[in-house]
Design an enzyme around this catalytic site. Structure first.
Site, PDB file in Angstrom:
ATOM      1  N   ASP A 173     -15.847  -1.957  10.172  1.00  0.00           N
ATOM      2  CA  ASP A 173     -16.274  -1.934   9.174  1.00  0.00           C
ATOM      3  C   ASP A 173     -15.741  -0.375   8.721  1.00  0.00           C
ATOM      4  O   ASP A 173     -14.983   0.497   9.255  1.00  0.00           O
ATOM      5  CB  ASP A 173     -17.986  -1.938   9.137  1.00  0.00           C
ATOM      6  N   HIS A 232     -23.257   3.091   5.307  1.00  0.00           N
ATOM      7  CA  HIS A 232     -22.467   3.847   4.519  1.00  0.00           C
ATOM      8  C   HIS A 232     -23.125   5.491   4.665  1.00  0.00           C
ATOM      9  O   HIS A 232     -22.516   6.317   4.628  1.00  0.00           O
ATOM     10  CB  HIS A 232     -22.602   3.037   3.181  1.00  0.00           C
TER      11      HIS A 232
END
Length: 508
Positions: free
Chosen positions: A269, A198
């Site tokens: 993702d 992330h």
């Protein structure tokens, strides 16, 4: 592994054929803002064939509202996939909609009862079906074996590939029985990294032979019939030294499609994660992911301009011959097949009840002592304990419902007191002195969560333990050498089960 070479493609006219334009949109999953009404930009995307939307806490007010929203979305396109992250253990976005309370996967692995895992997965999937949600981006198939991994941890079933495999099979089978699509993630495994993708690009430096163990749970998921897999934004130099898995033809093509034989939908993702956005940009990431073999790409941010930019990049790549028309049509075909298969879950009607107690049963069975001796096996907190609950700041990409151990203890013992802290104190020594004064004459419980990754937790815990040799040290993440009790997770149900032990309502 052999590298898959892409041949130059003929240029397409400025206006794509309608069916190819629809195929491009099928390959997109979009996030959006709001709990009522569909934004006009999103409506236009859906009308042109958008493959799916992903819901977050920002889209949830209560169960009836979510059902109305999913009905409205699907009224625009009946085969629209409606997806959400729904792992359990506090990682989900449906608390306000009455989501079943289920511990995270690590606690389920500790109990190691696949039937119980199936009961928990069935509860989550049954709830999704009642809301008209057709895709669950779960379960996590990553192995948790690196002590410094910052993102997998209690989201994983554990470090053993065989253990993970049997619980993945149970989860996938139960979810499938509810008519909801499951999605094993993050291929080929995020557990060998020390970086959170992330925040920046993660690298797994291990050899091919070492990585093979991480692939095995995904192989088991494919054998169990999982309809979707999600890729990892991780570079594996032993597999492809140049690109992360999400953008790698070697990993998505040779390893996933050829070696594992997966023919379901491979979804990326979220592209706005910094591992992709900072190095490639979301739009280029979308084009590269589809070229590499992904079937859908997720743009989770609610700013639909980012989704449009990704769409336009794919269209431009088709026109310029940088992306094969056949590749986009293949991807869209897989998405279309998936949407047709799971459309029934979206039909409003009676949903069979689920076992509302499964999650608490699992959490209770997972709590256990991690040290030898009386402190580990026979502790019962007297009334009025002082509870110090320490944990790191909640991850911005993972939902946190505000649960804490002190609140759960006080719900059972109103005479209990204490404090909750999720950031480093300004003056740790002064705080420790204050806690020791406040806890004079009462039991002291000190809970930490993955203190090895948060040095301030370990330092405060050590100071309190030095001042109170009888303090009970508790882990609410993965166990470390200091804790006497461990819940193996910080979901509300994990903390409730731990609180029952601390106040003497249960034993370990």
């Amino acid at each position: 592994m052999k590298s898959m070479q892409q041949q130059p493609q003929p240029h397409l006219p400025l206006d794509l054929p309608v069916d190819l334009d629809e195929a491009v949109h099928r390959c997109l999953v979009a996030g959006f803002d709001g709990t009522t009404g569909v934004p006009d930009t999103l409506k236009r995307l859906i009308e042109r064939g958008l493959g799916g939307v992903i819901l977050f806490t920002r889209n949830v007010r209560d169960a009836d509202q979510v059902r109305r929203l999913t009905d409205e979305l699907r009224a625009l396109r009946p085969d629209l996939l409606v997806a959400i992250d729904n792992e359990g253990g506090g990682i989900g976005h449906l608390v306000a909609a009455g989501a079943p309370e289920v511990p995270g996967s690590y606690a389920l692995g500790v109990v190691d009862d696949p039937d119980l895992t199936a009961r928990c997965a069935d509860a989550l999937a049954g709830h999704l079906a009642s809301l008209g949600i057709t895709v669950s981006y779960a379960p996590v198939a990553d192995l948790q074996h690196h002590p410094d991994n910052p993102i997998v941890r209690t989201r994983s079933f554990g470090a053993d590939p065989e253990l993970a495999a049997r619980h993945l099979r149970a989860w996938i089978t139960a979810t499938e029985a509810r008519g909801v699509a499951s999605c094993a993630k993050h291929f080929p495994g995020h557990g060998g990294t020390v970086t959170d993708s992330h925040h920046e690009m993660a690298v797994d430096p291990r050899s091919y032979d070492e990585i093979r163990a991480d692939v095995e749970p995904f192989r088991a998921a494919v054998a169990a019939g999982v309809p979707m897999l999600m890729s990892a934004h991780v570079v594996y130099p032993a597999l492809d030294p140049e690109r992360p898995a999400t953008l790698s033809r070697r990993i998505l093509g040779d390893l996933l499609r050829q070696d594992l034989g997966f023919d379901g939908v491979l979804v990326s993702d979220a592209l706005e994660m910094k591992a992709i956005a900072d190095r490639y940009g979301e739009a280029a990431g979308a084009r590269l992911a589809l070229a590499a073999g992904a079937d859908q790409v997720i743009v989770a941010v609610p700013d639909l301009a980012t989704t449009l930019a990704c769409r336009d990049a794919v269209i431009d790549a088709l026109r310029d011959g940088m992306l094969a028309e056949e590749r986009v049509r293949e991807a869209a075909g897989r998405v279309r097949k998936l949407a047709e298969r799971y459309a029934g879950a979206a039909e409003e009607g009676a949903v069979a009840p689920w076992d509302a107690d499964a999650g608490l049963d699992a959490a209770r069975r997972a709590v256990r002592g991690t040290l030898r001796g009386a402190r580990a096996g026979g502790f019962t907190a007297a009334p009025g304990a002082y509870v110090v609950d320490l944990f790191p700041p909640p991850h911005p990409a993972l939902n946190w419902g505000g649960e804490d151990l002190l609140s759960e203890v006080r719900a059972l013992d109103p005479t209990a007191a204490g404090m909750v802290l999720n950031e480093a104190p300004v003056d740790p020594a002064a705080l420790a002195e204050g806690i020791l004064r406040w806890a004079v004459g009462v039991p002291l419980v000190v809970a930490t969560s993955d203190a090895g990754l948060s040095p301030w937790q370990g330092e405060l815990r050590a100071a309190l333990a030095a001042g109170r040799g009888d303090a009970l040290l508790v882990d609410t993440g993965l166990p470390d050498s200091e804790g006497a009790l461990c819940s193996y997770g910080r979901g509300r149900v994990n903390l409730r089960a731990l609180a029952e032990v601390l106040v003497g309502r249960a034993a370990v």
